[in-house]
Design an enzyme around this catalytic site. Structure first.
Site, PDB file in Angstrom:
ATOM      1  CG  HIS A 241      -6.943 -15.493  -5.920  1.00 44.53           C
ATOM      2  ND1 HIS A 241      -6.436 -16.185  -7.002  1.00 44.53           N
ATOM      3  CD2 HIS A 241      -8.228 -15.199  -6.245  1.00 44.53           C
ATOM      4  CE1 HIS A 241      -7.363 -16.287  -7.935  1.00 44.53           C
ATOM      5  NE2 HIS A 241      -8.452 -15.701  -7.506  1.00 44.53           N
ATOM      6  CG  ASP A 242      -9.854 -18.617  -5.994  1.00 47.80           C
ATOM      7  OD1 ASP A 242     -10.242 -17.553  -5.499  1.00 47.80           O
ATOM      8  OD2 ASP A 242      -9.916 -18.870  -7.214  1.00 47.80           O
TER       9      ASP A 242
ATOM     10  CG  ASP B 132      -1.306   1.673  -3.848  1.00 50.07           C
ATOM     11  OD1 ASP B 132      -0.099   1.443  -4.095  1.00 50.07           O
ATOM     12  OD2 ASP B 132      -1.684   2.290  -2.832  1.00 50.07           O
TER      13      ASP B 132
ATOM     14  CG  ASP C 183      -6.035   3.010   0.242  1.00 49.29           C
ATOM     15  OD1 ASP C 183      -5.125   2.167   0.412  1.00 49.29           O
ATOM     16  OD2 ASP C 183      -6.699   3.077  -0.814  1.00 49.29           O
TER      17      ASP C 183
ATOM     18  CG  ASP D 136      -1.751   1.203   1.378  1.00 48.75           C
ATOM     19  OD1 ASP D 136      -1.921   1.905   0.365  1.00 48.75           O
ATOM     20  OD2 ASP D 136      -2.245   1.461   2.495  1.00 48.75           O
TER      21      ASP D 136
ATOM     22  CG  ASP E  13     -12.281 -15.855 -13.230  1.00 49.66           C
ATOM     23  OD1 ASP E  13     -11.589 -16.334 -12.321  1.00 49.66           O
ATOM     24  OD2 ASP E  13     -13.508 -15.633 -13.116  1.00 49.66           O
TER      25      ASP E  13
ATOM     26  CG  ASP F  31      -7.539 -12.687 -13.160  1.00 50.53           C
ATOM     27  OD1 ASP F  31      -8.310 -13.415 -13.807  1.00 50.53           O
ATOM     28  OD2 ASP F  31      -6.996 -13.027 -12.098  1.00 50.53           O
TER      29      ASP F  31
ATOM     30  CD  GLU G 213     -10.111 -20.288 -11.919  1.00 49.51           C
ATOM     31  OE1 GLU G 213     -10.099 -20.464 -10.703  1.00 49.51           O
ATOM     32  OE2 GLU G 213     -11.020 -19.663 -12.505  1.00 49.51           O
TER      33      GLU G 213
HETATM   34  O1  ISL Z   1     -11.710 -24.980  -7.635  1.00 54.01           O
HETATM   35  C1  ISL Z   1     -11.731 -23.977  -6.985  1.00 54.01           C
HETATM   36  C2  ISL Z   1     -10.694 -23.634  -5.982  1.00 54.01           C
HETATM   37  O2  ISL Z   1      -9.838 -24.666  -5.728  1.00 54.01           O
HETATM   38  C3  ISL Z   1     -12.843 -23.035  -7.144  1.00 54.01           C
HETATM   39  O3  ISL Z   1     -12.854 -22.203  -6.052  1.00 54.01           O
HETATM   40  C4  ISL Z   1     -12.695 -22.246  -8.430  1.00 54.01           C
HETATM   41  O4  ISL Z   1     -11.361 -22.080  -8.780  1.00 54.01           O
HETATM   42  C5  ISL Z   1     -13.262 -20.892  -8.305  1.00 54.01           C
HETATM   43  O5  ISL Z   1     -14.533 -20.919  -7.846  1.00 54.01           O
HETATM   44  C6  ISL Z   1     -13.192 -20.091  -9.592  1.00 54.01           C
HETATM   45  O6  ISL Z   1     -12.382 -19.045  -9.275  1.00 54.01           O
HETATM   46  C7  ISL Z   1     -12.293 -17.880 -10.032  1.00 54.01           C
HETATM   47  O7  ISL Z   1     -13.531 -17.322 -10.368  1.00 54.01           O
HETATM   48  C8  ISL Z   1     -14.325 -16.819  -9.302  1.00 54.01           C
HETATM   49  C9  ISL Z   1     -13.535 -15.955  -8.329  1.00 54.01           C
HETATM   50  O8  ISL Z   1     -14.278 -15.764  -7.170  1.00 54.01           O
HETATM   51  C10 ISL Z   1     -12.195 -16.558  -7.976  1.00 54.01           C
HETATM   52  O9  ISL Z   1     -11.462 -15.712  -7.149  1.00 54.01           O
HETATM   53  C11 ISL Z   1     -11.497 -16.843  -9.261  1.00 54.01           C
HETATM   54  O10 ISL Z   1     -10.180 -17.284  -9.099  1.00 54.01           O
HETATM   55  C12 ISL Z   1     -15.434 -16.035  -9.928  1.00 54.01           C
HETATM   56  O11 ISL Z   1     -14.922 -15.105 -10.825  1.00 54.01           O
END
Ligand code: ISL
Length: 632
Positions: free
Chosen positions: A409-410, A111, A107, A103, A280, A180, A338
């Site tokens: 990040h998921d 960024d 804030d 950051d 995505d 992305d 993805e």
């Molecule tokens: O398989 C998964 C994680 O191991 C699922 O979560 C899958 O990858 C995910 O739901 C899809 O993710 C992507 O699209 C989503 C978004 O919320 C995620 O951050 C993104 O990476 C919707 O756009």
């Protein structure tokens, strides 16, 4: 040839989608596909299995299963072929989650200027390419995966000028940058969707799936990934489809105008100099015509009713080829898709050289041990990760290339899924990073992995920011779970574990911000921060840096053959990378116990070791070594 209920199990296994599904089922059941395909079972006909069970649900499943298998007439290439060199096969990618990276203005949220200020550190680590999670204008319902304007930078991240500067500075350092591309859906606040709703004759109506209800209910039984039905009521007896949150409206790719818009968006950013995109949920873009109800049995099995009608839809290959040809090829742009749910064989059909679709995919079958889901509290078996990578690598032809990653990040941090005590997290980080950087494929390091960051120390639901978790919490408490029980579920699998701020130094909040961070920093920042680790030659940071350096010395660790040793030895992972006279041996102890080394390799061959004083024939807990066995 199409398969039918009269087909034998082994014929179904010879089809790409059939193989992927049978592999997945056999993993879930904990049996080897070999067992399902021995001479007796392999010759069983589906009709026999169906009769044996006698259940209507099985009959229903078989029909949809065959349809899925038959939907893919293609066969992946499995022969020998020369590998063609490409920058993206050689690059070490680093994923930046912009909100939590750095950051610059206090804030509390990262960024673009913050990213810019850290480029030299990433370059020093050896990173070649950056992937930025979404930074576009968005109401931020799903942290930017709900885009309102594809041609505008979100104000909290900066301006278009800042983005241009970032692209330039990345290139100046001989690095690359990908963005992305979120085009399975847009925000419900996107102009297209607003126009679609405000005027029934608007051409934008057909940009989305807006449908009348069925007997006062949703148009079909599809479920959203973020709890509840995949339909939002938008008028009297009128619904719009959203596979994700109810502010993420699915785009209708069957409409040529939508495909043209997407092409234009990609070209807009390519013109600005980005090197490619991460696409995505790109395998979700082609929905089955008529949007039929999802199979209830499949729905029960995987929780997302309807998935079989869009995870590998009828026009997927065609739309990808078109996009590549019109938007990516003219710029030599790179595309990594993805693709949740896509297995190894189908993945090949999306990426093989010459097919003109994607360069790489992210598959997810290795992120949970079979039989478990992300929201469960269980110990991940690292031997499964090893087996999965062996399967991937051994199945690769010269026309294939794969991405190698364990974190993003998921997902909660892989090291925390394996080691709940946290005692071995630095050692385990080195094990995982070694796999990423020495197996054959393109490594994607997720921010924080290079300093061994663990899962976050969230205390209660007030610490959680992610919509998926918050919706699930509501659903669970609504169904009668206590708030403690519901929070425990969230704590096991929340995506927020990966989304906490980077720790740059020991100062408050890890030096991420001078303000109040948008999401809580975790206490491991005191040790697992960049500044401290840069000074310690045995830190995870320096392990990462050394590995990347080694990769850059010659291309053996990139294009060389992979030969695995002692594959069946539990808790042991070793392989060679070989190219001409050059040869590296990689060995790892995958357990927290001492282990005898199966190979008797002299210590003087070691070029990298995670222990200060390695012993010749003993491997300490999670010890890793790389030896140079080449002829000099
Ligand atoms: O398989 C998964 C994680 O191991 C699922 O979560 C899958 O990858 C995910 O739901 C899809 O993710 C992507 O699209 C989503 C978004 O919320 C995620 O951050 C993104 O990476 C919707 O756009």
């Amino acid at each position: 040839m199409k398969v039918s209920k009269d087909s034998k199990l082994k014929d179904i296994y010879s089809k790409p989608v059939g193989k992927d599904i049978i592999d997945k089922l056999s993993m879930q059941l904990g049996v080897s596909p070999k067992l399902l395909l021995n001479p007796v079972t392999g010759n069983l006909r589906l009709s026999f299995i169906e009769r044996l069970s006698g259940k209507k649900s099985v009959r229903n499943f078989m029909t949809d299963f065959l349809e899925m298998v038959n939907s893919e007439p293609g066969v992946p290439f499995h022969g020998k072929s020369e590998i063609h060199e490409k920058w993206w096969k050689e690059a070490v990618f680093y994923q930046i989650y912009p909100s939590s990276f750095c950051d610059s203005d206090g804030d509390g949220e990262g960024d673009l200027k913050g990213i810019l200020s850290k480029l030299d550190i990433l370059k020093d680590l050896g990173v070649d390419a950056l992937w930025l999670n979404p930074v576009y204008d968005s109401p931020w319902d799903d942290n930017g995966y709900d885009i309102r304007d594809y041609r505008k930078i979100h104000e909290k991240f900066g301006t278009m000028e800042d983005m241009g500067k970032l692209i330039n500075e990345v290139h100046k350092r001989d690095m690359r940058i990908i963005m992305d591309l979120v085009v399975n859906h847009t925000s419900d606040e996107h102009e297209w969707f607003k126009k679609a709703l405000s005027d029934k004759d608007s051409p934008y109506r057909d940009y989305y799936f807006i449908r009348p209800g069925k007997e006062g209910k949703e148009p079909n039984n599809w479920k959203s990934f973020f709890s509840g039905p995949a339909w939002k009521k938008v008028g009297e007896d009128e619904y719009a489809m959203h596979i994700f949150s109810e502010k993420q409206m699915d785009l209708n790719w069957d409409n040529e105008a939508v495909r043209k818009e997407v092409t234009d968006i990609v070209r807009f950013w390519m013109d600005k100099g980005v090197d490619g995109f991460r696409l995505d949920v790109i395998n979700f873009i082609s929905k089955k015509p008529g949007l039929p109800d999802g199979n209830e049995t499949i729905g029960e099995l995987i929780n997302y009713t309807g998935l079989e009608h869009y995870y590998y839809g009828p026009n997927l290959h065609r739309y990808l080829r078109e996009l590549k040809e019109k938007a990516f090829d003219p710029y030599g742009g790179f595309a990594v898709g993805e693709t949740p749910g896509v297995g190894i064989e189908a993945g090949k059909l999306l990426t093989q050289e010459g097919r003109g679709e994607l360069d790489l995919i992210f598959g997810f079958d290795h992120l949970e041990t079979p039989g478990h889901t992300r929201m469960e509290d269980y110990v991940y078996d690292i031997n499964y990760l090893k087996d999965y990578f062996i399967r991937l690598e051994e199945g690769m032809s010269g026309k294939d290339w794969i991405s190698i990653f364990t974190d993003n990040h998921d997902n909660p941090r892989m090291i925390s899924k394996i080691d709940h005590t946290g005692l071995y997290s630095d050692k385990l980080s080195k094990v995982i990073l070694t796999m990423l950087l020495t197996l054959k494929g393109t490594p994607f390091i997720f921010q924080g992995q290079e300093t061994g960051r663990k899962n976050a120390d969230f205390k209660d639901i007030g610490d959680i920011r992610d919509i998926e978790s918050l919706n699930l919490y509501k659903e669970l408490t609504g169904k009668g779970k206590s708030s403690e029980e519901a929070f425990r579920v969230i704590l096991s699998g929340t995506r927020d574990h990966a989304r906490i701020p980077i720790a740059w130094n020991e100062s408050e909040n890890g030096g991420f911000t001078e303000g109040q961070p948008w999401i809580k920093q975790s206490m491991d920042y005191k040790d697992n921060n960049v500044e401290k680790q840069m000074k310690d030659p045995y830190s995870v940071w320096n392990w990462t840096k050394n590995l990347i350096n080694l990769r850059k010395q010659d291309k053996t660790l990139i294009y060389g053959d992979v030969v695995f040793h002692n594959k069946d030895k539990k808790n042991w992972f070793s392989y060679e990378r070989i190219s001409g006279n050059s040869k590296y041996l990689i060995e790892m102890n995958l357990s927290n116990k001492m282990m005898r080394r199966p190979l008797n390799i002299p210590l003087d061959r070691i070029i990298l070791s995670s222990e200060k004083n390695p012993e010749r024939n003993i491997f300490r807990p999670y010890e890793v070594r790389i030896s140079d066995l080449g002829q000099k």
